[in-house]
Each structure stands twice: as C-alpha cells, then as structure tokens.
Design a protein around this motif. Sequence first.
Motif, PDB file in Angstrom:
ATOM      1  N   TYR A  86      -0.224 -14.343   6.856  1.00  9.90           N
ATOM      2  CA  TYR A  86       0.358 -13.106   7.379  1.00  9.90           C
ATOM      3  C   TYR A  86      -0.777 -12.129   7.702  1.00  9.90           C
ATOM      4  O   TYR A  86      -1.555 -11.735   6.826  1.00  9.90           O
ATOM      5  N   LYS A 104      -5.067  -6.068   7.763  1.00  8.73           N
ATOM      6  CA  LYS A 104      -4.940  -4.659   8.131  1.00  8.73           C
ATOM      7  C   LYS A 104      -4.782  -3.785   6.887  1.00  8.73           C
ATOM      8  O   LYS A 104      -5.485  -2.793   6.703  1.00  8.73           O
ATOM      9  N   LYS A 105      -3.872  -4.191   6.009  1.00  6.49           N
ATOM     10  CA  LYS A 105      -3.608  -3.365   4.843  1.00  6.49           C
ATOM     11  C   LYS A 105      -4.688  -3.537   3.775  1.00  6.49           C
ATOM     12  O   LYS A 105      -4.910  -2.638   2.960  1.00  6.49           O
ATOM     13  N   SER A 145       7.355   1.185   4.574  1.00  9.83           N
ATOM     14  CA  SER A 145       7.581   0.231   5.646  1.00  9.83           C
ATOM     15  C   SER A 145       9.012   0.322   6.189  1.00  9.83           C
ATOM     16  O   SER A 145       9.972   0.346   5.421  1.00  9.83           O
ATOM     17  N   TYR A 185       1.271  -1.500  15.048  1.00  9.93           N
ATOM     18  CA  TYR A 185       1.935  -2.687  14.490  1.00  9.93           C
ATOM     19  C   TYR A 185       3.410  -2.338  14.338  1.00  9.93           C
ATOM     20  O   TYR A 185       3.794  -1.752  13.333  1.00  9.93           O
ATOM     21  N   ARG A 242       7.177  -8.725  14.311  1.00  8.13           N
ATOM     22  CA  ARG A 242       6.216  -7.651  14.570  1.00  8.13           C
ATOM     23  C   ARG A 242       5.476  -7.839  15.878  1.00  8.13           C
ATOM     24  O   ARG A 242       5.270  -8.961  16.333  1.00  8.13           O
ATOM     25  N   PHE A 259      -1.258   0.259  -1.437  1.00  8.96           N
ATOM     26  CA  PHE A 259      -2.584   0.346  -0.815  1.00  8.96           C
ATOM     27  C   PHE A 259      -3.511   1.357  -1.480  1.00  8.96           C
ATOM     28  O   PHE A 259      -4.693   1.424  -1.153  1.00  8.96           O
TER      29      PHE A 259
HETATM   30  O1  LIG Z   1       1.512  -4.125   6.288  1.00  8.08           O
HETATM   31  C1  LIG Z   1       2.474  -4.571   6.884  1.00  8.08           C
HETATM   32  O2  LIG Z   1       2.859  -5.748   6.837  1.00  8.08           O
HETATM   33  C2  LIG Z   1       3.242  -3.679   7.765  1.00  8.08           C
HETATM   34  C3  LIG Z   1       3.114  -2.299   7.395  1.00  8.08           C
HETATM   35  O3  LIG Z   1       2.610  -1.509   8.154  1.00  8.08           O
HETATM   36  C4  LIG Z   1       3.583  -1.881   6.059  1.00  8.08           C
HETATM   37  O4  LIG Z   1       4.166  -2.687   5.333  1.00  8.08           O
HETATM   38  O5  LIG Z   1       3.369  -0.713   5.722  1.00  8.08           O
END
Ligand SMILES: O=C([O-])CC(=O)C(=O)O
Length: 664
Positions: free
Chosen positions: A321, A326-327, A364, A400, A448, A527
């Motif tokens: 995934y 990104k996260k 999300s 995204y 997405r 995060f």
């Molecule tokens: O990270 C992800 O899969 C999508 C996103 O922006 C979130 O969950 O905040």
Amino acid sequence: MAANGNGEFSFGKGTARKGLAKIQTAASQKKQSAICHDDSTPPVKAQTIDELHSLQKKRSAPTTPIKGTPGSFSPVSEEARQKQQLQSISASLASLTRETGPKVVRGDPARKAETPKFAADPSDHFSFTPTISVSDSSLKFTHVLYNLSPAELYEQAIKYEQGSFIASSGALATLSGAKTGRSPRDKRVVKDETTEHELWWGKGSPNIEMDEHTFLVNRERAVDYLNSLDKVFVNDQFLNWDPQNRVKVRIVSARAYHSLFMHNMCIRPTPEELENFGTPDFTIYNAGQFPCNRYTHYMTSSTSIDLNLARREMVILGTQYAGEMKKGLFSVMHYLMPKRQILSLHSGCNMGKDGDVALFFGLSGTGKTTLSTDHNRYLIGDDEHCWGDNGVSNIEGGCYAKCIDLSREKEPDIWNAIKFGAVLENVVFDEHTREVDYSDKSVTENTRAAYPIEYIPNAKIPCVGPHPKNVILLACDAFGVLPPVSKLNLAQTMYHFISGYTALVAGTEDGIKEPTATFSACFGAAFIMLHPTKYAAMLAEKMQKHGATGWLVNTGWSGGSYGCGSRIKLPYTRKIIDAIHSGSLLNANYKKTDVFGVEIPTEVEGVPSEILDPENTWADKQAYKETLLKLAGLFKRNFEIFTNYKIGKDNKLTEEILAAGPNF
Ligand SMILES: O=C([O-])CC(=O)C(=O)O
Ligand SMILES: Nc1ncnc2c1ncn2[C@@H]1O[C@H](COP(=O)(O)OP(=O)(O)OP(=O)(O)O)[C@@H](O)[C@H]1O
Ligand SMILES: [Ca+2]
Ligand SMILES: [Mn+2]
C-alpha cells in the motif's frame, strides 16, 4: 460489416459495391498514379529494424548547461556526475554485513541496446572489487531506474506488473496487493537514548518500540531483497515547499507503481536541483512485496513499517500500500519540524483571492481533499502542511483523493485530475472500454487517486501561503448529533483538536469496514511522534497570535445515525465552507447548544435552516438525546488520558481546555 445509416448492419449489397466503384473513378485513378510517380518521402536512414527503432528516441537534452565559460573544460563532467549518483545509490543499498554496496548500473536491464552511454561501457560501471565473503550477490549488477518519467513508469508497470492498466481517462490503474489501507499496528519506531526521551511512548501512542538491532535485521532483509532484483526504482525528491525547511528524500522501491506514486506525491526536483541533489536527508527502502520474518523480535504479523530517526531511514516489508510511504514521511516531518518551532499538520489548505487561508483538519475520509479542492480558491495542499513563522507550506507535491463514488458533477477538479500521469489504486473498470466504475467496491472501499498538485487548475505554485484565518475541524459524525457547523472559541478548538473525533466509515486503515467512533489526537495520532499536547500548544499559540477562528464542521450524518439518517449533502457542506471563507458566518446569529456548548448559526446562505440544529432533523427526539449523551460520554472518556497534562506554558489555557468539553 457496416452500418447502413438506418441503424442496421449489412454485408456487401450496395454500400460496399458503391465504395469499391468510387475508388475506381477516372479522377482518383489519375491522382493515384500521380502519387505513385511522385513519392517525395525519402526512405528511412536505417539498415536494420533495430537501427530504425533507435531513430525513434532522441537523447534527452543535457539537464543543465555545462557549467563554466563556453569552450572551457567543465569542472564536473556529465560522466563524473553520473558516477557520483550511482555511487550514492550503491551506498544507499549497501548491506550492513558486507563490505561494499552492490554493483549498480543505470537503465532498464531489458533494453541493453539502449542503456545510456555511461552505463553501457563496463569501465563506467560503479563497482567495488569484492574482497572477502564473495557471494553470488556481489557478482551481479542491480539496474537502477532513476527518477523515471511518468511515461517510462507506465511502460514498466504495464510490461512487468500484473494488474496495471491504462484507464480510459489516461490514468494508470494499479493494484496495491493484499493491503488496501495503512497498517498502523505494524508500525515500529526505534527507541534509542534520544528518542526514548523525545518521543511519545506508551498508551495511546502510535509509536510502538523496536530496538536498533531488530531494525537492522529488517533493513538487511529489505536491502537484500531489493538487491536480489534485476532492477530497482530510485526517486530523489523533496518534501516541504518552504525552501528553508526543505527535506531531501530518496525512495528505493521495486515497483513502477511505487515510483510513480512518489513522483506524484513528493515535490519533483527540476533537472538542475536533481543534478545538485547530493546525499538524501532521509531514505525509504520499500520491499513491500517481501514479508518480514515472524521470528524476528517485535514482529506480530508479516508486515512491518520501521522508522529509525537516528539513521534517517524507513523500511517497509509486507505491504505494498503506497500510502505507507507518504504517511511514513509525514511522521518524519512530525519529528523534524517541531524541533524548528514549525507545526506539522494533518490538514488540507487553500487560499481565497484576497489571500485568506483556511486549514482543514480531519481524519481520513472527513473531507480534507474534497473541501480544500475548491474551484473558487487556490489549492495549497490537500493533506500535509507546516505552519511556521512565515505562514503555511505544503509538505507534498501531490494529492491523494478518495475515489469511492467520485462523480464529475460533485468533484469536477478531482475527476479531471485523474488523467495521464495519475495513479489509480484498486479501482474496478470495464474490461473493454477501461472506463472506471467509481461506485464499485469489489477490491476495496478505499480506492484512491494520486496526482501531481498542478493537475488541479487553481493550485497555488509554489504551495505556500500566509497565516491562516480559519481553522476548520472536520468530523464525519456517524451518530448524526454534531451540528453541520459550529463556531468554537480557542479552548474548544483545542479540545476538539486534541480529541480528534470522527466516525470512520470506509477502510483507509486496513480492516475497518463498519462505522465506529474514533478519537485520534491532533486528527492524526497515527503520524504524530511527540506527545499531542506539544502540537496542541503550538497550534493554540499560532491561532492566538494570528487571530484565527476555529470551526467544527460535521461532514457526516444528519437526520439520524448511520443506517437511519443520511450523509449531509456535499453542496450544503460547500455552502457552509463558503460562508466561513467569506467571513459572513462570523457575523451570523448564534445559539449555544446543550451538552457540547458550541455556537451554532441560525442561518447559512444556501443551506436549509432546519438542518443547522440536528435535533430538528431527528424524528425520534428521545433517541437524539440519548445518542448525543452517548457521544458526549465517549468524548469524556477519551479525554481522560489528557487531564493530567499541561498545555503550553499557560495553566489557564489548560484549565479552559479541560472545561471546553461536553457538559452533562
Ligand atoms: O494515508 C492514507 O492511506 C490516506 C490518508 O491520507 C490518511 O489515511 O490520512
Ligand atoms: N458533505 C460532505 N463533505 C465532504 N465530503 C463528503 C461529503 N459527503 C460525501 N463526501 C465524500 O467523503 C469523502 C471525503 O474524502 P476525502 O478524500 O476528502 O478525505 P480526506 O479527509 O482527504 O482523507 P485522507 O486523509 O484519508 O486523504 C469523499 O469521497 C467525498 O466525496
Ligand atoms: Ca485526502
Ligand atoms: Mn491523510
């Protein structure tokens, strides 16, 4: 077979005959013979098919003009520069138990004839001579596909990755594999002497500890997997549009899908910036196709996402995934930026024509992307921002967006951004026309699209803006008891920011299918790296200093709970947001609600007044009261873990925040 104009199909009879006869008229015969005798196109300058194909591709222009005065010798030759680049990549991929990095070469292994000049000559290969512990791995080359263009990545994906297709809009449709959402329970953070004191650990924290040694075991597993491949993708890119706080990231991955995703989501360097890239500040090793070893300490599944702040590295095993990358980087920013007194935010951000900036916080699926993408405003970013002394900056270079039930009418800018270059994850499409059915949840509910921010016509590039005027907290309230909009004082804003409430509906986090009340501190507990009160104190300080107004907007249910009422219509939410931006809502008439004690407007232009107080929309008033109290109870229980913390330097603010919750 041909259509005959009456909508019928026929063979031969008439149509075909006529067609044939027409070609043989005298006039066209004359023309034909003229063409035959005057063939003005010279033949191709190729002796073989291979030569012909080699004509098709022109070498890319040198990325930047050769430095130095014309005619003089360039200080760094193109050749030397490419060597440096490969050396840096080999160093990134170095296994820690062997003496040297792997042998790397630029270019696609499948296209030997086309490999760029510098890599084609064996003397230009960057390699070490293995001394001890020679194994097969030190005899092979790993081909590096370095910052490929979207077109090249499309070709790689379609040729080599099952489940990759070109959708009718031109986007690249891909599958992320078994995982279609993030796996927060599989995230690990290295606890060392520094992070032990700096980070938030224990109950409620997203940081599940791992030791340095175990990290190295997983790192070795990922690196060995990547080095065992014929080719790896390497992206060198940036995070953060604030030039003074830009972070250089390198992503090493095994899939074109991952490389294109990060190409879209991170900030894309100019050719000149790439030339001067040097050593990355942070590196991701994405070996997502390969599982972690269950016998490795701290592992509880075959997935592991491991963050090592001291080494400035992240390892991904057992999930493809792409959102993890990104996260994962967002977590890094949540550590690095507060050290510089810059607040990192899980928020969307846009700006009006007059320079009024709004932040959209929310978990999300609550509407950050949908509502920050607004045709009448400049988009600064949809998901991750920094708020520093000079204003706001987007961390990313792309958006995204959730795609489930996406419609051209309701979200035209997002719809139009899903074109060539965009990555479409886990959508279902017509096998023939390749037209996407956005209502289809067969693969996942969390479909997405990832696209570069400039695909949104009114994106603000560079993605920075002045200090926010409005701070909008989005909650998708499946209980249907929070008002569509309420005005918050500073203490209430902080209370709701720390609470981070929503009721998850779709499965962005793997496995969540039914709606449940979720509290996620700072609207992004998954995060954050420091204790939530650290971010909260910074937000309060900035909001106070710059006079920003807080709002709570329910993008969820109205007229009853999930299953009974329905989701508030997007056009109504947009009207509410418009009224916040324009300043008209600030001057509306308000009444205070019971229990939550927030101010709700009696009128909003374009929105039926009766829905502004949720009690009106519930047929069963008793059920409404009970549900309201139930939710308030959940808020209270959740906040207990924060009651012993001080927020900022101010005891008064702490007390005010504690008192700003529901009262019953
Ligand atoms: O990270 C992800 O899969 C999508 C996103 O922006 C979130 O969950 O905040
Ligand atoms: N009233 C509403 N307001 C906002 N969004 C709505 C509303 N009704 C339905 N939606 C839908 O809810 C979804 C909101 O998702 P969006 O992509 O904006 O989430 P997000 O906050 O950006 O989440 P993430 O952090 O996961 O990217 C969209 O699919 C949107 O069409
Ligand atoms: Ca989003
Ligand atoms: Mn997000």
